[in-house]
Design an enzyme around this catalytic site. Sequence first.
Site, PDB file in Angstrom:
ATOM      1  N   ASP A 128      36.988  33.655  -0.702  1.00 18.74           N
ATOM      2  CA  ASP A 128      38.199  33.973  -1.258  1.00 18.74           C
ATOM      3  C   ASP A 128      39.185  33.948  -0.130  1.00 18.74           C
ATOM      4  OD1 ASP A 128      39.886  35.469  -3.223  1.00 18.74           O
ATOM      5  OD2 ASP A 128      39.196  37.413  -2.017  1.00 18.74           O
ATOM      6  N   ASP A 155      42.770  35.918  -0.057  1.00 19.73           N
ATOM      7  CA  ASP A 155      43.187  37.129   0.284  1.00 19.73           C
ATOM      8  C   ASP A 155      42.137  38.320   0.605  1.00 19.73           C
ATOM      9  OD1 ASP A 155      45.778  36.231  -0.064  1.00 19.73           O
ATOM     10  OD2 ASP A 155      46.364  37.394  -1.807  1.00 19.73           O
TER      11      ASP A 155
END
Length: 316
Positions: A69, A71
């Site tokens: 991922d 953020d």
Amino acid sequence: MAVSCNHSAILFSPSSTAGSSSVTSSSSLIGFPRFQTLRFKSRSVYSKSRVSSPVSALPLRSLEALIFDCDGVILESENLHRQAYNDAFSHFDVRCPPSSSESLDWSLEFYDKFQNLVGGGKPKMRWYFKENGWPTSTIFDSPPQNDDDRAKLIDTLQDWKTERYKEIIKSGSVEPRPGVIRLMDEAKAAGKKLAVCSAATKSSVILCLENLIDIERFQGLDCFLAGDDVKEKKPDPSIYITAAEKLGVSVKDCLVVEDSVIGLQAATKAGMSCVITYTSSTSDQNFNDAIAVYPDLSNVKLKDLETLLQTIVTAA
């Protein structure tokens, strides 16, 4: 059940339930720096050494692709967003409630909880202003009374905040989270597929990746997907299923690195294993479905993740 790992050793102490164990951390006890996970229908067992699989066990998984991922995983972005919001509130002298003597400032403690309550920038501000009173500002001398003016206020604040966030990312003051770059390089050197899958907009993710992992690493990714690339966002599994298809790898041979329960749900719904590197705003979430939980990746090596994935055994 997930193994929760920190910078000290992983330790085991008896629990009150027969046949189970609890994990403790203390420098005064004997530590186990390596562990394997056996996942059964009824319980999970952790062991330092390899344990024979049950006869009914499914084939072992092999780490072929590592998916990050963005953020919260590659960078701890929430505090940067908070800073950008507060800069916008200060720039436009947003007073909320209108009787306040100072411009609005969201504290770290408040934002950690708030960002898990309401998603998206504009919905955040709309919810906050509805709950605390529509503000005065240099945009409107008095609190906006109709939907059009309220939308203009929020749009103006969000646009300024977005540009400010970009400035912060480009400033060179933002560093990737510990261990991320090293782990990416280890995966590439070992011939593993490498991907980034983020629910954020593509332009935002590209900005972050080009400035944090550098353009060469970004262009070397085997797959890059953003929220714009799929119809449904996490916790829907579409982004991870699509990534596996583009990588040409079975979902069972992918390992996802996430920071939140929403990302964890997306990965597990896709049929992928997931490890968590939590942040201050996600540390209290339920990560029971993760195969391991870390405060960051500074002490996590590729071989550790390979061992984790290879030794997941599910009773048939």
